[in-house]
Design an enzyme around this catalytic site. Structure first.
Site, PDB file in Angstrom:
ATOM      1  N   GLN A 153      -7.877   8.024 -12.726  1.00 57.48           N
ATOM      2  CA  GLN A 153      -8.501   8.651 -11.559  1.00 57.48           C
ATOM      3  C   GLN A 153      -7.650   9.806 -11.054  1.00 57.48           C
ATOM      4  OE1 GLN A 153      -8.218   6.637  -7.738  1.00 57.48           O
ATOM      5  NE2 GLN A 153     -10.415   6.821  -7.482  1.00 57.48           N
ATOM      6  N   GLY A 154      -8.130  11.027 -11.204  1.00 52.54           N
ATOM      7  CA  GLY A 154      -7.394  12.201 -10.736  1.00 52.54           C
ATOM      8  C   GLY A 154      -7.996  12.728  -9.451  1.00 52.54           C
ATOM      9  N   SER A 183      -6.103  12.252  -6.000  1.00 51.42           N
ATOM     10  CA  SER A 183      -5.044  12.672  -5.069  1.00 51.42           C
ATOM     11  C   SER A 183      -4.256  13.864  -5.590  1.00 51.42           C
ATOM     12  CB  SER A 183      -4.065  11.519  -4.841  1.00 51.42           C
ATOM     13  OG  SER A 183      -4.738  10.371  -4.427  1.00 51.42           O
ATOM     14  N   SER A 198      -2.710   6.534 -11.667  1.00 48.84           N
ATOM     15  CA  SER A 198      -2.388   5.270 -12.341  1.00 48.84           C
ATOM     16  C   SER A 198      -2.856   5.315 -13.786  1.00 48.84           C
ATOM     17  CB  SER A 198      -3.061   4.094 -11.638  1.00 48.84           C
ATOM     18  OG  SER A 198      -2.702   4.065 -10.278  1.00 48.84           O
ATOM     19  N   GLU A 245     -15.177   1.090  -5.522  1.00 48.67           N
ATOM     20  CA  GLU A 245     -13.770   0.711  -5.547  1.00 48.67           C
ATOM     21  C   GLU A 245     -13.495  -0.396  -4.522  1.00 48.67           C
ATOM     22  OE1 GLU A 245     -11.061   3.979  -4.992  1.00 48.67           O
ATOM     23  OE2 GLU A 245      -9.354   2.793  -5.588  1.00 48.67           O
TER      24      GLU A 245
HETATM   25  C1  LIG Z   1       0.176   2.181  -6.371  1.00 51.73           C
HETATM   26  C2  LIG Z   1      -0.684   3.363  -6.105  1.00 51.73           C
HETATM   27  C3  LIG Z   1      -1.616   3.751  -7.040  1.00 51.73           C
HETATM   28  C4  LIG Z   1      -2.416   4.881  -6.831  1.00 51.73           C
HETATM   29  N1  LIG Z   1      -3.293   5.259  -7.800  1.00 51.73           N
HETATM   30  C5  LIG Z   1      -4.007   6.394  -7.635  1.00 51.73           C
HETATM   31  C6  LIG Z   1      -4.849   6.878  -8.686  1.00 51.73           C
HETATM   32  O1  LIG Z   1      -4.945   6.283  -9.747  1.00 51.73           O
HETATM   33  N2  LIG Z   1      -5.530   8.032  -8.503  1.00 51.73           N
HETATM   34  C7  LIG Z   1      -5.467   8.720  -7.325  1.00 51.73           C
HETATM   35  O2  LIG Z   1      -6.144   9.731  -7.204  1.00 51.73           O
HETATM   36  N3  LIG Z   1      -4.667   8.306  -6.304  1.00 51.73           N
HETATM   37  C8  LIG Z   1      -3.943   7.154  -6.438  1.00 51.73           C
HETATM   38  N4  LIG Z   1      -3.109   6.725  -5.413  1.00 51.73           N
HETATM   39  C9  LIG Z   1      -2.995   7.561  -4.219  1.00 51.73           C
HETATM   40  C10 LIG Z   1      -3.496   6.945  -2.938  1.00 51.73           C
HETATM   41  O3  LIG Z   1      -4.880   6.962  -2.884  1.00 51.73           O
HETATM   42  C11 LIG Z   1      -2.837   7.759  -1.801  1.00 51.73           C
HETATM   43  O4  LIG Z   1      -1.455   7.499  -1.835  1.00 51.73           O
HETATM   44  C12 LIG Z   1      -3.368   7.398  -0.444  1.00 51.73           C
HETATM   45  O5  LIG Z   1      -4.702   7.784  -0.307  1.00 51.73           O
HETATM   46  C13 LIG Z   1      -2.526   8.023   0.685  1.00 51.73           C
HETATM   47  O6  LIG Z   1      -2.318   9.401   0.509  1.00 51.73           O
HETATM   48  P1  LIG Z   1      -0.856  10.006   0.587  1.00 51.73           P
HETATM   49  O7  LIG Z   1       0.001   9.222  -0.333  1.00 51.73           O
HETATM   50  O8  LIG Z   1      -0.959  11.453   0.374  1.00 51.73           O
HETATM   51  O9  LIG Z   1      -0.355   9.717   2.050  1.00 51.73           O
HETATM   52  P2  LIG Z   1      -0.657  10.617   3.326  1.00 51.73           P
HETATM   53  O10 LIG Z   1      -2.089  10.962   3.367  1.00 51.73           O
HETATM   54  O11 LIG Z   1       0.333  11.730   3.414  1.00 51.73           O
HETATM   55  O12 LIG Z   1      -0.352   9.570   4.475  1.00 51.73           O
HETATM   56  C14 LIG Z   1       0.965   9.330   4.991  1.00 51.73           C
HETATM   57  C15 LIG Z   1       0.826   8.468   6.240  1.00 51.73           C
HETATM   58  O13 LIG Z   1       0.065   9.157   7.219  1.00 51.73           O
HETATM   59  C16 LIG Z   1      -1.047   8.390   7.608  1.00 51.73           C
HETATM   60  N5  LIG Z   1      -2.188   9.276   7.865  1.00 51.73           N
HETATM   61  C17 LIG Z   1      -2.626  10.318   7.147  1.00 51.73           C
HETATM   62  N6  LIG Z   1      -3.728  10.827   7.681  1.00 51.73           N
HETATM   63  C18 LIG Z   1      -4.007  10.100   8.766  1.00 51.73           C
HETATM   64  C19 LIG Z   1      -5.037  10.114   9.743  1.00 51.73           C
HETATM   65  N7  LIG Z   1      -6.053  10.993   9.729  1.00 51.73           N
HETATM   66  N8  LIG Z   1      -4.989   9.201  10.712  1.00 51.73           N
HETATM   67  C20 LIG Z   1      -3.994   8.292  10.746  1.00 51.73           C
HETATM   68  N9  LIG Z   1      -3.015   8.210   9.873  1.00 51.73           N
HETATM   69  C21 LIG Z   1      -3.025   9.105   8.881  1.00 51.73           C
HETATM   70  C22 LIG Z   1      -1.321   7.463   6.451  1.00 51.73           C
HETATM   71  O14 LIG Z   1      -2.008   6.299   6.855  1.00 51.73           O
HETATM   72  C23 LIG Z   1       0.074   7.161   5.969  1.00 51.73           C
HETATM   73  O15 LIG Z   1       0.611   6.140   6.765  1.00 51.73           O
HETATM   74  C24 LIG Z   1      -2.299   5.607  -5.620  1.00 51.73           C
HETATM   75  C25 LIG Z   1      -1.366   5.209  -4.665  1.00 51.73           C
HETATM   76  C26 LIG Z   1      -0.554   4.101  -4.894  1.00 51.73           C
HETATM   77  C27 LIG Z   1       0.429   3.710  -3.839  1.00 51.73           C
END
Ligand SMILES: Cc1cc2nc3c(=O)[nH]c(=O)nc-3n(C[C@H](O)[C@H](O)[C@H](O)COP(=O)(O)OP(=O)(O)OC[C@H]3O[C@@H](n4cnc5c(N)ncnc54)[C@H](O)[C@@H]3O)c2cc1C
Lengths: 335, 384
Positions: free
Chosen positions: B128-129, B131, B163, B246
């Site tokens: 899944q691409g 993020s 992932s 999902e």
């Molecule tokens: C183990 C793992 C596997 C993953 N696998 C995939 C994958 O296969 N493909 C893929 O595309 N992605 C994947 N992800 C990505 C995952 O979907 C993102 O990490 C997640 O959506 C959060 O985005 P971010 O990491 O950019 O955090 P950010 O968006 O930067 O968030 C950082 C913090 O700010 C908070 N925050 C952000 N915006 C708001 C808001 N509007 N209101 C309140 N709080 C907020 C968040 O809750 C968090 O606490 C994976 C992540 C993990 C940990």
């Protein structure tokens, strides 16, 4: 598997909600609060006529012939409406005590080591456990080394019809919940007639959990409504994330408790009932607190209904099954 | 309200149990966590066995090659495979649980015929691409550009946290096809081969020490326009379909697994004497209430989906919020049971404690789920 309300169950819920809205809507509720907290005998009889107490008695015995799930839906509505009185004890005593099924008699519950609610109005007492009262004298009254009273119900549970003597010897307690007058009863109270079944405490705990669920759902609605109307900084406070997240947490607690309470009603399993009571107590108490927070200063007033839900939720948490005992029952289940 | 399964459902369960009992004992041991080629081979071999036995794509529609099973049958399948200790869907996760269902719902006949059968047979793995480094929670602000050039899109940008990227054959890729449009409107959903020129995958090390996800650099990657699922610039809507799958049933098997873990923790606590501590004992009792209720909530959501024709409802976000938290509490309790052994990475549950930290982040953080619950279920105003 179809774990959703049936059409009949939905209709029952709507019916009872309408009945309670008509006979114990907010104005009546506030009037009852101001006017003293005795049992409204006319309303009690009306509930009896609607089949509230006789819901689970067989039709041959003049009952409605429904089951625990339907009772749970009924008591969920009670929890939403704040309707006071020993409704659970009377519901459980229906069929065993004359007049209880029809709403002619009011049966209070006596649980070892706990104050008795509505003793002043009671026509009979449902005596739980070994009939001990007073401070820590009996099984199940301690903080929970044992789930004794829970595991070994039955023969000890009974009914005491004449409460006059007990009432005279009892001392009134200034009650936390303005809708639930309490008395402290000391000494041993022996039941005279024993009830068949032996699952009274479990059923009482389930119905109390249903009331907690109704209260939790209601305080969620109250919080959401207030958050959508009240404005600060030029916007409804519900547009601020801190407030949103409080409300979302309330819904999550409510829905988890709902799954647990409804499943326990369907299975009548003692461990499921313990889990349902634990989660519903948590949902009712914490949701009322969060609802109060969302209401700001108004939440701290007598005028807002929030405190009534919180006080009742606190009181119910200690009734029928405490968190400590429930957790012990659930832990024992893992062995 | 009925928790009893129908005769048909019980028959389905019995047949499945019989099959599992026959095939599982012969299965080889699972490769170690960092042996990616080994894990891919293991997961896809299991998928092939499911396919041959008629259990592949159980919940997919029949015209997409699935079995058209009811949500309840799918629930039973997930429950029984987990109870029997069958392999987890693993590397097949994205293909089976969201890319596949999305293509089945939104793809053309040609696209379905090309992409769905290999997923069901375990021949092809998807990742899944979505993020990007600057587009996580705010997914719609993604910047990976796709510019039309004849019959191709030319795609450049960076993805992250992908992932299984190291072993995937295909990627469900979100790209920006119209930079001038409002941010939700200029996005398209593409299927990208992972072995084409311009794709570079660099593994990232997780806090648990493994390399289960990666960053992905895209440098003028050519993707045929025919690999777009849904209309151009309509990718956000397609993505919402993906995400509802999902959250719909992704955690069913895991709740069953958590209940098994909890029972094992109680047994361990009795063996090492920690059970005599009433605080710990009651904590485990409380977790028993949590996971029992989460199971009931699952049955509730599945019954609701069944009544509404198989569409996952909004209950998924409510469930995910509580489940992700309960799972973390479970492994905190495990550390309490293990005592001093909780520092030993080779002890059971210690690695799980680390992995559980991702549950409140992946697939939408808890904060984002709370926004969804507040706005879409409770109807609170959108805002800050
Ligand atoms: C183990 C793992 C596997 C993953 N696998 C995939 C994958 O296969 N493909 C893929 O595309 N992605 C994947 N992800 C990505 C995952 O979907 C993102 O990490 C997640 O959506 C959060 O985005 P971010 O990491 O950019 O955090 P950010 O968006 O930067 O968030 C950082 C913090 O700010 C908070 N925050 C952000 N915006 C708001 C808001 N509007 N209101 C309140 N709080 C907020 C968040 O809750 C968090 O606490 C994976 C992540 C993990 C940990």
């Amino acid at each position: 598997m179809d774990f959703q309300l049936s059409d009949d169950q939905r209709a029952l819920r709507t019916g009872i909600r309408e009945l309670l809205a008509g006979r114990f809507g907010r104005d009546r509720m506030r009037a009852a609060l101001d006017g003293g907290t005795g049992i409204d005998r006319a309303l009690w009889r009306e509930l009896g006529e609607a089949g509230f107490f006789a819901l689970r008695l067989p039709e041959a015995a003049g009952g409605v012939g429904l089951g625990l799930p339907e009772s749970v839906l009924l008591f969920e509505e009670v929890g939403r409406s704040l309707l006071p009185g020993p409704l659970i004890a009377t519901h459980l005593a229906a069929g065993a005590v004359k007049g209880a099924a029809q709403g002619e008699a009011v049966i209070a519950a006596l649980d070892a080591g706990r104050p008795v609610g509505h003793l002043g109005d009671a026509d009979g007492l449902l005596v739980l456990g070994a009939g001990y009262a007073g401070s820590g004298a009996g099984p199940g009254s301690g903080s929970g080394a044992g789930s004794g009273a829970w595991d070994a119900p039955g023969p000890a549970d009974g009914i005491l019809r004449d409460v006059v003597g007990i009432r005279e010897a009892a001392e009134p307690v200034r009650s936390l919940d303005p809708f639930t007058p309490l008395w402290r009863v000391t000494g041993r109270v022996g039941a005279v007639a024993h009830l068949p079944g032996g699952a009274l405490r479990a059923e009482g705990a389930l119905l109390a959990a249903a009331e907690q669920l109704g209260s939790a759902a209601r305080t969620t609605e109250m919080a959401v409504q207030h958050a959508g109307e009240r404005e600060q900084f030029g916007s409804p406070i519900g547009s601020f994330q801190a407030v949103k997240h409080l409300c979302a947490g309330m819904l999550v607690r409510t829905e988890l408790a709902r799954g647990a309470v409804y499943a326990a009603a369907v299975t009548a399993d003692r461990v499921e009932i313990a889990g349902a009571k634990l989660l519903a107590d948590d949902a009712a108490v914490r949701n009322a607190r969060d609802c109060l927070q969302v209401h700001g200063g108004m939440g701290f007033t007598w005028e807002a209904d929030v405190h009534l839900h919180l006080k009742r939720a606190w009181l119910r948490s200690g009734q029928w099954l405490t968190a400590a005992t429930a957790e012990e029952v659930l832990a024992a289940d893992l062995c | 309200m009925d928790l009893a399964y129908t005769e048909e459902e019980e028959e389905f369960r019995a047949r499945l149990r019989e099959w599992l009992a026959a095939v599982l004992p012969a299965l080889p041991a699972k490769p170690g966590p960092d042996d990616w080629p080994g894990r891919r081979a293991y997961d896809t071999a299991w998928q092939r066995m499911l396919y041959d036995a008629g259990y592949a794509g159980l919940h997919w529609p029949v015209d997409a090659g699935g079995r058209g099973a009811t949500p309840t049958q799918h629930l039973i399948f997930l429950e029984e495979t987990e109870k029997a200790g069958a392999p987890y869907v693993g590397a097949n996760f994205v293909g089976l649980l969201h890319a596949g269902p999305t293509i089945a719902a939104e793809g053309t006949a040609v696209q379905r015929a090309r992409w769905l059968p290999p997923v069901l047979r375990g021949d092809e793995i998807w990742c899944q691409g979505f993020s990007e480094p600057d587009a996580g929670s705010d997914l719609a602000s993604l910047r990976t550009r796709a510019v039309r050039d004849g019959d191709d899109y030319v795609v450049s940008g960076q993805k992250i946290w992908t992932s299984h990227a190291e072993v995937a054959d295909w990627c469900e890729l979100l790209v920006r096809t119209d930079p001038a449009a409002p941010k939700h409107r200029g996005i398209s959903w593409l299927a990208m081969r992972m072995d084409v020129p311009g794709v570079t995958v660099r593994p990232l090390r997780t806090l648990a020490g493994s390399t289960e996800f990666a960053e992905m650099f895209l440098d003028e990657v050519r993707i045929p326009v025919t690999h777009r699922v849904g209309a151009e610039n309509d990718g956000w809507r397609v993505t919402m379909v993906t995400l509802s799958f999902e959250r719909g049933t992704a955690f069913v098997g895991e709740v069953v697994a958590c209940r098994r873990t909890l029972a094992a923790l109680a047994a361990e606590a009795r063996a090492n004497g920690r059970w005599d501590d009433p605080v710990l004992r009651r904590r485990l009792g409380g977790l028993n209430a949590e996971f029992r209720a989460l199971w009931r909530l699952t049955q509730w959501n599945v019954s609701e989906a069944q009544r509404s024709g198989g569409v996952p409802g909004t209950g998924g976000s409510v469930f995910k919020l509580r489940y992700s938290q309960a799972r973390q509490e479970l492994y905190e309790a495990a550390a309490e049971v293990l005592g001093a052994d909780g520092a030993d990475l080779d002890r059971e549950w210690v690695l799980d404690r680390l992995s559980s930290l991702s549950y409140t982040i992946a697939a939408g953080t808890s904060q984002i789920q709370r926004n969804i619950v507040a706005e879409r279920i409770l109807g609170l105003p959108k805002g800050r």
